[in-house]
Design a protein around this motif. Structure first.
Motif, PDB file in Angstrom:
ATOM      1  N   GLU A 120       1.215  -1.153  -0.186  1.00 17.76           N
ATOM      2  CA  GLU A 120       0.103   0.258  -0.239  1.00 17.76           C
ATOM      3  C   GLU A 120       0.916   1.789   0.117  1.00 17.76           C
ATOM      4  O   GLU A 120       0.540   2.485   0.973  1.00 17.76           O
ATOM      5  N   MET A 121       2.000   1.386  -0.451  1.00 16.67           N
ATOM      6  CA  MET A 121       2.930   2.729  -0.290  1.00 16.67           C
ATOM      7  C   MET A 121       2.663   3.275  -1.514  1.00 16.67           C
ATOM      8  O   MET A 121       3.274   3.800  -1.954  1.00 16.67           O
ATOM      9  N   GLU A 122       1.905   2.202  -2.828  1.00 15.07           N
ATOM     10  CA  GLU A 122       1.935   3.545  -4.168  1.00 15.07           C
ATOM     11  C   GLU A 122       1.552   4.821  -4.360  1.00 15.07           C
ATOM     12  O   GLU A 122       0.399   5.080  -3.420  1.00 15.07           O
ATOM     13  N   ALA A 123       2.592   6.096  -4.419  1.00 14.05           N
ATOM     14  CA  ALA A 123       1.748   6.847  -3.706  1.00 14.05           C
ATOM     15  C   ALA A 123       1.555   7.516  -5.515  1.00 14.05           C
ATOM     16  O   ALA A 123       1.599   7.641  -6.478  1.00 14.05           O
ATOM     17  N   GLU A 124       0.394   8.191  -5.471  1.00 10.42           N
ATOM     18  CA  GLU A 124      -0.155   8.916  -6.438  1.00 10.42           C
ATOM     19  C   GLU A 124       0.400  10.258  -6.216  1.00 10.42           C
ATOM     20  O   GLU A 124       1.720  10.826  -5.995  1.00 10.42           O
ATOM     21  N   ALA A 125       0.140  10.871  -8.537  1.00 15.35           N
ATOM     22  CA  ALA A 125       1.043  12.411  -8.596  1.00 15.35           C
ATOM     23  C   ALA A 125       0.906  12.755  -7.571  1.00 15.35           C
ATOM     24  O   ALA A 125      -0.477  13.393  -7.389  1.00 15.35           O
ATOM     25  N   PRO A 126       1.972  13.477  -7.886  1.00 19.28           N
ATOM     26  CA  PRO A 126       1.841  15.272  -7.570  1.00 19.28           C
ATOM     27  C   PRO A 126       0.786  16.643  -7.739  1.00 19.28           C
ATOM     28  O   PRO A 126       0.263  16.122  -8.482  1.00 19.28           O
ATOM     29  N   LEU A 127       0.880  16.696  -6.848  1.00 21.22           N
ATOM     30  CA  LEU A 127      -0.538  17.904  -7.303  1.00 21.22           C
ATOM     31  C   LEU A 127      -0.377  18.500  -8.334  1.00 21.22           C
ATOM     32  O   LEU A 127       0.735  19.162  -8.289  1.00 21.22           O
ATOM     33  N   ASN A 128      -1.327  18.753  -9.383  1.00 19.91           N
ATOM     34  CA  ASN A 128      -0.657  19.961 -10.217  1.00 19.91           C
ATOM     35  C   ASN A 128      -1.553  20.994  -9.833  1.00 19.91           C
ATOM     36  O   ASN A 128      -1.422  21.958  -8.715  1.00 19.91           O
ATOM     37  N   GLY A 129      -0.772  22.717 -10.483  1.00 24.12           N
ATOM     38  CA  GLY A 129      -0.517  23.720  -9.486  1.00 24.12           C
ATOM     39  C   GLY A 129      -2.279  24.399  -9.146  1.00 24.12           C
ATOM     40  O   GLY A 129      -2.352  24.473  -8.142  1.00 24.12           O
ATOM     41  N   GLU A 130      -2.791  23.911 -10.409  1.00 22.98           N
ATOM     42  CA  GLU A 130      -3.956  23.991 -10.107  1.00 22.98           C
ATOM     43  C   GLU A 130      -5.837  23.293  -8.448  1.00 22.98           C
ATOM     44  O   GLU A 130      -5.498  24.092  -7.841  1.00 22.98           O
ATOM     45  N   GLU A 131      -4.565  22.326  -8.554  1.00 23.14           N
ATOM     46  CA  GLU A 131      -4.901  21.239  -7.225  1.00 23.14           C
ATOM     47  C   GLU A 131      -4.495  21.881  -6.272  1.00 23.14           C
ATOM     48  O   GLU A 131      -4.824  22.099  -5.211  1.00 23.14           O
ATOM     49  N   LEU A 132      -3.271  22.432  -6.334  1.00 23.32           N
ATOM     50  CA  LEU A 132      -2.424  23.231  -4.944  1.00 23.32           C
ATOM     51  C   LEU A 132      -3.324  24.351  -4.645  1.00 23.32           C
ATOM     52  O   LEU A 132      -3.318  24.455  -3.201  1.00 23.32           O
ATOM     53  N   ARG A 156      10.940  13.004  -1.552  1.00 24.55           N
ATOM     54  CA  ARG A 156      10.817  13.096  -2.692  1.00 24.55           C
ATOM     55  C   ARG A 156      11.328  13.486  -3.881  1.00 24.55           C
ATOM     56  O   ARG A 156      11.761  14.035  -4.946  1.00 24.55           O
ATOM     57  N   VAL A 157      10.499  14.623  -4.177  1.00 23.91           N
ATOM     58  CA  VAL A 157      10.447  16.223  -4.886  1.00 23.91           C
ATOM     59  C   VAL A 157      10.505  17.126  -4.329  1.00 23.91           C
ATOM     60  O   VAL A 157       9.595  17.422  -4.305  1.00 23.91           O
ATOM     61  N   ALA A 158      11.728  17.646  -4.624  1.00 20.55           N
ATOM     62  CA  ALA A 158      11.776  19.278  -4.123  1.00 20.55           C
ATOM     63  C   ALA A 158      10.972  20.359  -4.731  1.00 20.55           C
ATOM     64  O   ALA A 158      10.810  20.289  -5.453  1.00 20.55           O
ATOM     65  N   GLY A 159       9.454  20.528  -4.092  1.00 21.72           N
ATOM     66  CA  GLY A 159       8.697  21.620  -4.155  1.00 21.72           C
ATOM     67  C   GLY A 159       7.428  21.072  -4.592  1.00 21.72           C
ATOM     68  O   GLY A 159       6.625  21.858  -5.545  1.00 21.72           O
ATOM     69  N   SER A 160       7.479  19.686  -4.745  1.00 21.06           N
ATOM     70  CA  SER A 160       6.102  19.122  -4.612  1.00 21.06           C
ATOM     71  C   SER A 160       5.441  19.090  -3.730  1.00 21.06           C
ATOM     72  O   SER A 160       5.892  18.437  -3.220  1.00 21.06           O
ATOM     73  N   PHE A 161       4.369  18.529  -4.371  1.00 18.88           N
ATOM     74  CA  PHE A 161       2.801  18.151  -3.113  1.00 18.88           C
ATOM     75  C   PHE A 161       2.146  16.901  -2.993  1.00 18.88           C
ATOM     76  O   PHE A 161       1.628  16.878  -4.450  1.00 18.88           O
ATOM     77  N   ARG A 162       1.875  16.295  -1.880  1.00 26.29           N
ATOM     78  CA  ARG A 162       1.015  15.517  -2.586  1.00 26.29           C
ATOM     79  C   ARG A 162       0.354  14.477  -0.762  1.00 26.29           C
ATOM     80  O   ARG A 162       0.319  15.632  -0.531  1.00 26.29           O
ATOM     81  N   ARG A 163      -0.680  14.115  -1.625  1.00 27.90           N
ATOM     82  CA  ARG A 163      -1.626  13.014  -0.725  1.00 27.90           C
ATOM     83  C   ARG A 163      -1.053  11.675  -0.148  1.00 27.90           C
ATOM     84  O   ARG A 163       0.151  11.217   0.108  1.00 27.90           O
ATOM     85  N   LEU A 164      -1.597  10.976   1.078  1.00 30.18           N
ATOM     86  CA  LEU A 164      -0.793  10.574   1.819  1.00 30.18           C
ATOM     87  C   LEU A 164      -0.854   8.796   0.627  1.00 30.18           C
ATOM     88  O   LEU A 164      -2.149   8.868   0.653  1.00 30.18           O
ATOM     89  N   THR A 165       0.038   7.968   0.702  1.00 29.37           N
ATOM     90  CA  THR A 165      -0.699   6.283   0.474  1.00 29.37           C
ATOM     91  C   THR A 165      -1.588   6.037   1.419  1.00 29.37           C
ATOM     92  O   THR A 165      -1.729   6.062   2.782  1.00 29.37           O
ATOM     93  N   ILE A 166      -2.078   5.007   0.647  1.00 31.25           N
ATOM     94  CA  ILE A 166      -2.888   3.758   1.795  1.00 31.25           C
ATOM     95  C   ILE A 166      -2.574   3.092   3.051  1.00 31.25           C
ATOM     96  O   ILE A 166      -3.265   3.668   3.864  1.00 31.25           O
ATOM     97  N   ARG A 167      -1.322   2.980   2.834  1.00 32.27           N
ATOM     98  CA  ARG A 167      -0.315   2.903   3.485  1.00 32.27           C
ATOM     99  C   ARG A 167      -0.176   3.892   4.762  1.00 32.27           C
ATOM    100  O   ARG A 167      -0.267   4.017   6.052  1.00 32.27           O
ATOM    101  N   GLU A 168       0.209   4.868   4.638  1.00 32.57           N
ATOM    102  CA  GLU A 168       0.553   6.418   5.694  1.00 32.57           C
ATOM    103  C   GLU A 168      -1.065   6.117   6.472  1.00 32.57           C
ATOM    104  O   GLU A 168      -1.041   6.316   7.740  1.00 32.57           O
TER     105      GLU A 168
END
Length: 544
Positions: free
Chosen positions: A209-221, A268-280
């Protein structure tokens, strides 16, 4: 000690109890994905059961402990703003208490959203209420925060029952204070991954359950930041979520742009943001890294985790029910030594993807920076459709959540000020207004909608929001510089008069705030009146 688990979900109660040595002789649940997860981790053969129809005579006997988490949907303020069907929700509370009254266990405990504390207290003292017949159970009712009981998550819930919470609190000195950052960093370990709560260790290639989704794009951010840090009505949240404290509540439903989503800076990626994985999410909810979630999709797994009760708390409750003294408690990591991976791993489910296209009539609504005053008072840019064509307007809202008032802008305000010092100041800003109009000229109302639905590229709605905010800031600064205190009193009177007309008489809501921010509100009036009167709005309609 023998226990039964009503509304058992994915096993948050059962896991905590079993790790404390309690025999869970029966569990009852109706949702199949939750049952699959319960069976997969506990080796059971549960089948769906409509608990409301459960015959009391069919329950096992000699039960020492009854626990459960009746559905919270109808009581949650997240459900239609708290407008759920309370009568419907009460049916499950009644059933739970019927079971307790029938079995007469030595101990019992019910968990639900904080609002249920008030529902129970009112019902047990009102002779006309459906809960009144259970008043002899005399439960202790309290709202607790599970982060104080070992979970890496600030989750407030109602606990009702007859197990003294002081017995449970006695274990707190040996729990520690796990944080969101601690969970994220622990799960990112290479080689061996050690559970930050339960202490169990597995190899990184066994961690699911560590599959991470794509970082939020500019609009989502931008949408996430607006909803959390600048919401016009609700309290502000930190953005991104702070890593040095327990996480906010892990919810059952959230999207890539929801206020409820926990968003972190992606290490993992400077300046990017993401939601949590299922495991997290599962780890924040207190489930060990060995626990498997047998859902058929990312959303289904997120739902089952968000609806669960942290087994960290249920473990401590089970210890208290058995009379384990605090000095005999060796910590959750000691109990975690009994954990292991189930025979079958959960199916891999890919996380949500960013939106590619949206409905042609996708709605837009955003408060204008510098013109949001909390308590629902704000200037907004929003869209609406007339004759299938989009229209974009700037609007001003004030009042309470149940009594929202709106000021309509139709060009009259500029006319009222044209021969006043304010009008003279506006004349000195003609270059700023021309520049804003030229920027808007890069698009039109219809193309702006197409950009918003990802069907075209170009000037986007949030860029228009920022343009309007910048223009209002220039107007406000120039009014202060040119007119100063001489205009502030006039601005207070003018803003109040306009608001009174919009309110249609009677008591004016938020009058004090209207007066306090009058000059900035007047600046918003002038920009909104200018924007709504532009021919830019009519060009697409005229072409059609």
């Amino acid at each position: 000690m023998r226990a039964i688990d009503l509304y058992s979900g994915i096993g948050g109660w059962s896991l905590g109890l079993r790790l404390a040595g309690v025999e869970v002789v029966a569990s009852y649940e109706w949702w199949q994905p939750a049952i699959d997860t319960h069976n997969g981790n506990h080796g059971g053969t549960l089948a769906p059961v409509d608990i409301r129809k459960l015959a009391l005579a069919d329950l096992p006997l000699d039960i020492d402990l009854v626990v459960g988490s009746p559905p919270c949907t109808e009581f949650s303020y997240a459900n239609r703003g708290g407008s759920g069907d309370i009568v419907e929700g009460l049916k499950d509370l009644v059933k739970f208490l019927e079971v307790v009254d029938h079995l007469k266990p030595r101990w019992w405990a019910l968990e639900n959203v904080p609002r249920v504390a008030d529902v129970l207290e009112r019902g047990l003292r009102d002779p006309k209420h459906v809960l009144y017949r259970f008043r002899h159970l005399a439960p202790h009712i309290e709202v607790v925060d599970f982060s104080e009981f070992g979970a890496p998550q600030a989750r407030r819930r109602c606990i009702a029952g007859n197990i003294p919470l002081d017995l449970i609190r006695a274990f707190q000195p040996k729990l520690g204070k796990p944080t969101l950052g601690g969970v994220v960093s622990a799960l990112a370990s290479k080689g061996v991954v050690t559970d930050p709560v339960w202490g169990v260790a597995i190899s990184a290639n066994q961690l699911t359950e560590m599959e991470a989704e794509a970082p939020l794009n500019g609009e989502e951010l931008r949408m996430n930041r607006e909803a959390k840090a600048y919401h016009p009505v609700y309290n502000n949240m930190a953005f991104p979520d702070p890593m040095d404290e327990p996480a906010r509540t892990v919810t059952a439903t959230c999207t890539r742009v929801s206020r409820e989503s926990i968003v972190i800076a992606d290490p993992r990626v400077a300046g990017s943001f993401r939601r949590l994985t299922i495991r997290e999410r599962g780890c924040l909810q207190g489930f060990p890294i060995t626990y498997q979630f047998y859902g058929r999709s990312f959303a289904e797994k997120a739902k089952m985790i968000g609806n669960a009760i942290p087994p960290t708390f249920t473990h401590l409750l089970a210890l208290a029910a058995q009379g384990v003294p605090p000095n005999a408690f060796k910590g959750l990591d000691h109990a975690g030594r009994r954990l292991g991976l189930p025979a079958n791993p959960a199916p891999v489910t890919l996380p949500d993807r960013e939106g590619r296209t949206y409905p042609e009539k996708r709605s837009f609504r955003a408060a204008v920076p510098g013109l949001r005053f909390k308590s629902g008072m704000r200037f907004e840019l929003s869209n609406a459709f007339e004759d299938q064509l989009p229209g974009w307007r700037m609007r001003f809202f004030f009042g309470s959540s149940k009594d929202v008032r709106e000021v309509v802008f139709d060009g009259a305000i500029w006319d009222e000020f044209k021969d006043t010092p304010v009008g003279a100041t506006l004349g000195t800003l003609s270059g700023a207004f021309r520049a804003a109009a030229a920027e808007l000229g890069r698009t039109d109302a219809e193309r702006l909608q197409r950009v918003w639905t990802h069907r075209a590229e170009g000037l986007a709605p949030f860029e228009v929001v920022d343009l309007l905010g910048d223009l209002a800031e220039k107007v406000h600064a120039r009014l202060l510089a040119d007119c100063g205190a001489l205009i502030e009193a006039d601005a207070e009177r003018y803003v109040v008069v306009v608001a009174e007309e919009a309110a249609g008489g009677g008591k004016l809501p938020n009058k004090g705030k209207l007066e306090r921010y009058a000059l900035r509100i007047l600046s918003g009036f002038l920009v909104a009146d200018w924007f709504n009167g532009l021919s830019w709005h009519d060009e697409a309609r005229a072409a059609a």
